[in-house]
Design an enzyme around this catalytic site. Structure first.
Site, short mmCIF file in Angstrom:
data_model
loop_
_atom_site.label_atom_id
_atom_site.label_comp_id
_atom_site.label_asym_id
_atom_site.label_seq_id
_atom_site.Cartn_x
_atom_site.Cartn_y
_atom_site.Cartn_z
N ASP A 34 -19.43 13.26 42.41
CA ASP A 34 -19.13 14.17 41.31
C ASP A 34 -18.88 15.55 41.92
O ASP A 34 -19.68 16.02 42.74
CB ASP A 34 -20.34 14.21 40.34
CG ASP A 34 -20.00 14.81 38.99
OD1 ASP A 34 -19.47 15.93 38.96
OD2 ASP A 34 -20.29 14.16 37.98
N ILE A 35 -17.77 16.20 41.57
CA ILE A 35 -17.47 17.50 42.20
C ILE A 35 -18.27 18.64 41.57
O ILE A 35 -18.28 19.75 42.10
CB ILE A 35 -15.95 17.87 42.16
CG1 ILE A 35 -15.37 17.75 40.76
CG2 ILE A 35 -15.17 17.06 43.18
CD1 ILE A 35 -14.00 18.40 40.64
N VAL A 99 -15.40 12.28 30.29
CA VAL A 99 -14.26 11.62 30.93
C VAL A 99 -14.25 10.16 30.47
O VAL A 99 -15.26 9.46 30.59
CB VAL A 99 -14.34 11.72 32.47
CG1 VAL A 99 -13.17 10.98 33.11
CG2 VAL A 99 -14.36 13.18 32.92
N HIS A 103 -18.10 5.26 33.57
CA HIS A 103 -18.72 5.61 34.85
C HIS A 103 -20.23 5.66 34.70
O HIS A 103 -20.75 6.06 33.66
CB HIS A 103 -18.20 6.95 35.37
CG HIS A 103 -18.22 8.05 34.37
ND1 HIS A 103 -17.27 8.19 33.38
CD2 HIS A 103 -19.11 9.07 34.18
CE1 HIS A 103 -17.56 9.25 32.64
NE2 HIS A 103 -18.67 9.79 33.10
N MET A 104 -20.90 5.24 35.78
CA MET A 104 -22.35 5.41 35.87
C MET A 104 -22.62 6.54 36.83
O MET A 104 -22.03 6.60 37.92
CB MET A 104 -23.02 4.15 36.40
CG MET A 104 -23.39 3.17 35.34
SD MET A 104 -24.31 1.77 35.99
CE MET A 104 -24.05 0.65 34.61
N HIS A 105 -23.50 7.46 36.41
CA HIS A 105 -23.95 8.54 37.28
C HIS A 105 -25.16 8.02 38.06
O HIS A 105 -26.09 7.46 37.47
CB HIS A 105 -24.45 9.72 36.45
CG HIS A 105 -23.41 10.35 35.56
ND1 HIS A 105 -22.78 11.53 35.87
CD2 HIS A 105 -22.90 9.97 34.37
CE1 HIS A 105 -21.94 11.86 34.90
NE2 HIS A 105 -21.99 10.92 33.97
#
Ligand code: 5GP
Length: 142
Positions: A34-35, A99, A103-105
């Site tokens: 993740d940016i 987004v 997605h999984m963080h």
């Protein structure tokens, strides 16, 4: 529910149209940093199939993402000498999703250290590069 939009940021990353700090890829999933990390090492695991979120993905494809997150979690514990891991996965705006490619963080945690709020600041490229290298090395070491 809104239809999947193939021009979302993560779809573009998956197609190689936008850059990312990739840490892992297999037949089913892709993982990158993740940016705007909420903690150092904050990683996103996404399916290669087009899926907006948990509400339109097939169960087996969701399981592949969970397997990817499981793998990243183990490597992140070592790479960041973490005390724990937080896994999050948001669905639709009401569920906190921003987004719209599932997605999984995966976030390595340290005792007594709070996560930053989402999207607090863009991390320096040098730091992201170093963190991706550490995580990649831990993944390779198994
Ligand atoms: P969500 O709330 O949808 O689960 O989280 C989206 C995540 O994507 C946020 O943590 C945010 O920091 C991250 N993000 C947004 N834009 C980009 C980008 O261009 N590249 C990367 N690697 N992460 C992004």
């Amino acid at each position: 529910m809104t239809a999947y939009d193939a021009n979302n940021i993560f779809a573009k990353i998956l197609r190689g149209e936008l850059p990312c700090y990739k840490v892992y890829e297999d037949e089913h999933v892709f993982a990158f940093l993740d940016i705007m990390p909420r903690v150092p090492g904050h990683t996103l695991v996404i399916p290669k199939v087009a899926a907006r979120n948990i509400l339109d993905i097939k169960p087996d494809d969701y399981a592949h993402v969970a397997r990817g997150a499981h793998r990243i979690a183990a490597a992140a514990m070592k790479a960041f000498e973490a005390d724990g891991i937080t896994v999050q996965q948001f669905n639709e705006p009401a569920g906190g999703q921003v987004v719209f490619h599932l997605h999984m963080h995966v976030m390595p945690r340290h005792d007594g250290v709070a996560m930053l709020p989402p999207a607090s600041r863009k991390e320096d490229d040098k730091v992201l590069r170093e963190h991706a290298a550490k995580l990649t090395a831990a993944l390779k070491a198994g």
